[in-house]
Write an enzyme that holds these catalytic residues in place. Structure first.
Site, short mmCIF file in Angstrom:
data_model
loop_
_atom_site.label_atom_id
_atom_site.label_comp_id
_atom_site.label_asym_id
_atom_site.label_seq_id
_atom_site.Cartn_x
_atom_site.Cartn_y
_atom_site.Cartn_z
N LEU A 124 -68.18 3.83 10.10
CA LEU A 124 -68.06 2.78 8.60
C LEU A 124 -66.78 2.68 8.47
O LEU A 124 -66.23 1.39 8.24
CB LEU A 124 -68.95 3.31 7.79
CG LEU A 124 -70.36 3.88 8.08
CD1 LEU A 124 -71.12 4.11 6.73
CD2 LEU A 124 -71.07 2.42 8.70
N THR A 125 -65.98 3.34 7.97
CA THR A 125 -64.59 3.34 7.32
C THR A 125 -63.62 3.03 8.35
O THR A 125 -63.68 3.12 9.44
CB THR A 125 -64.26 4.81 6.76
OG1 THR A 125 -65.35 5.31 5.82
CG2 THR A 125 -62.85 4.71 6.00
N ILE A 156 -63.72 9.24 11.53
CA ILE A 156 -64.87 9.44 12.36
C ILE A 156 -65.10 10.67 12.73
O ILE A 156 -64.40 11.20 13.63
CB ILE A 156 -64.89 8.41 13.29
CG1 ILE A 156 -64.55 6.98 12.99
CG2 ILE A 156 -66.16 8.46 14.15
CD1 ILE A 156 -65.25 6.37 11.82
N ARG A 270 -61.28 45.24 -7.30
CA ARG A 270 -60.10 45.08 -7.80
C ARG A 270 -59.70 45.79 -9.10
O ARG A 270 -60.54 45.66 -9.98
CB ARG A 270 -59.39 43.68 -8.06
CG ARG A 270 -58.04 43.52 -8.65
CD ARG A 270 -56.83 43.88 -7.60
NE ARG A 270 -55.45 43.59 -8.08
CZ ARG A 270 -54.45 43.75 -7.41
NH1 ARG A 270 -54.41 44.47 -6.48
NH2 ARG A 270 -53.29 43.41 -7.87
N GLY A 341 -52.71 36.62 -7.25
CA GLY A 341 -51.79 36.25 -6.46
C GLY A 341 -52.82 35.94 -4.72
O GLY A 341 -52.23 35.12 -4.18
N GLU A 364 -68.79 9.97 0.81
CA GLU A 364 -69.76 9.37 0.35
C GLU A 364 -69.87 8.64 -0.86
O GLU A 364 -70.63 8.37 -1.45
CB GLU A 364 -71.15 10.28 0.41
CG GLU A 364 -71.13 11.27 1.67
CD GLU A 364 -71.89 10.42 3.05
OE1 GLU A 364 -72.02 9.21 2.74
OE2 GLU A 364 -71.74 10.96 4.04
N THR A 366 -66.52 7.55 -3.72
CA THR A 366 -65.93 8.33 -4.51
C THR A 366 -66.69 8.55 -5.97
O THR A 366 -67.62 7.74 -6.33
CB THR A 366 -64.54 7.75 -5.17
OG1 THR A 366 -64.80 6.66 -5.57
CG2 THR A 366 -63.71 7.37 -3.70
#
Length: 385
Positions: A124-125, A156, A270, A341, A364, A366
């Site tokens: 499509l794009t 694609i 942690r 970090g 699909e 924005t």
């Protein structure tokens, strides 16, 4: 009101989860970082029949209901979102062929697509046309019993494996409005003039390819016109993109779920200042927020999938795609913060989740465009909240 999956759906979910835990999660980080194509994972998905999720049973597929379809993309994205991309474009193209193809086209393509022997995607794009599909420039000129196709397609997925690739073209570039002159051709990738010119470098969404495709005087047999009638291509594409928004919403939930799991696990291991960071109120607030948003997003995704089962659901799928994609990104960012970090290190999963989550608000359609789609449906009274 029942918010639970059926027994069959729960069993299917567990099957998918076991596959992801066994075959995807142990290798995802290494393969993503080295650029290794996930051949073995693709083979495993084919063995499970996942390439046939939108193919009718009469052609050898699973023909999943929309909620079960969402489960596939949620669970696989929990392991590695890029892998879900391999199935995503393929599944939408299969649905287009199943819904709109001629019987000959269905018989020719769907059985092989259902098993994964054939693969496909959606063309499509273009470089100058993304969300605005009516702005495409790729043309298909009728020449006897062939169409001669010229143009360029971008982003694609499965481009090198497409057999065939449904390509949106303008069979009548002068048509007004433009969509009346748009059609879809099923283009075999081995035809002369069909060239994958490059892989597009990406921040995330790795594991699958995203390619630029050049079509230079590609002669496509006229019987490869999807449905056999010119001028219906945009309608055919949009019918698939409705399922595509469910796909993206579910992928987003998978990313967010994994971010929750990684954050919760790390916080419990942690230590800082002599205690696990999960005991710190600031971390607890983050953990609770992530978990709450993940569950809300999951219900939104399933709700939109069920709406698709009952009929046209542009607004519902748009809402789900917007909300779930934004939850995915926020969950990934908060999980990185909990890691401190280490969250910025490629030795931990959360930085990949962050890179993959960003795409969900773009793919699909924005989120900004989809907000206008939702608003128009509300104004027209097509959906009531």
């Amino acid at each position: 009101m029942d918010f639970t999956l059926t027994e069959e759906q729960r069993e299917f979910q567990q099957l998918l989860r076991s596959f992801v835990n066994r075959e995807i999660i142990p290798v995802a980080r290494e393969w993503e970082q080295t650029g290794r194509y996930p051949t073995e994972i693709v083979r495993g998905m084919a063995d499970m029949g996942l390439f046939g999720v939108t193919v009718p049973e009469s052609y050898g597929g699973l023909d999943l209901d929309p909620v079960s379809f969402a489960l596939v993309f949620e669970e696989i994205s929990r392991g590695w979102m890029g892998i879900a991309g391999i199935l995503g474009s393929h599944s939408l193209a299969c649905r287009m062929i199943a819904m709109h193809g001629t019987e000959e086209q269905k018989q020719t393509y769907l059985p092989g697509l259902a098993t994964g022997e054939r693969r496909t995607g959606i063309g499509l794009t273009e470089p100058d046309a993304g969300t605005d599909l009516q702005g495409i420039r790729t043309t298909a000129r009728r020449d006897g019993d062939h169409y001669v196709v010229n143009g360029t397609k971008m982003w694609i997925t499965n481009a090198r494996y497409a057999d065939p690739l449904p390509v949106l073209v303008k069979t009548d570039p002068t048509a007004v409005p433009a969509h009346r002159g748009m059609s879809i051709l099923l283009v075999d990738a081995d035809l002369p003039g069909f060239t994958v010119t490059r892989d597009i470098p990406k921040l995330g969404y790795k594991g699958t390819e995203s390619c630029e495709v050049l079509l230079d005087d590609v002669r496509v047999p006229a019987d490869r016109l999807l449905g056999g009638v010119e001028g219906t291509g945009l309608k055919q594409a949009l019918s698939a993109l409705e399922w595509g928004r469910v796909n993206i919403a579910a992928r987003s939930v998978g990313i967010a779920q994994r971010a929750h799991e990684e954050a919760l696990g790390y916080a419990g291991q942690r230590k800082a200042f002599g205690t696990h960071i999960a005991d710190f109120q600031a971390v607890q607030i983050k953990l609770a927020t992530i978990a709450t948003q993940v569950q809300a997003a999951r219900l939104m995704a399933y709700w939109s999938a069920d709406a698709v089962r009952r009929g046209r659901a542009d607004a519902q799928t748009g809402m789900a795609k917007i909300f779930c994609s934004e939850v995915a990104l926020e969950a990934a960012i908060e999980a990185m913060k909990i890691h401190g970090g280490y969250g910025y290190s490629t030795e931990f999963e959360v930085e990949r989740l962050y890179r993959d989550a960003i795409l969900m608000s773009i793919g699909e359609g924005t989120n900004d465009i989809l907000r206008t789609v939702v608003a128009k449906a509300l104004v027209r009274g097509e959906v009531t909240i």
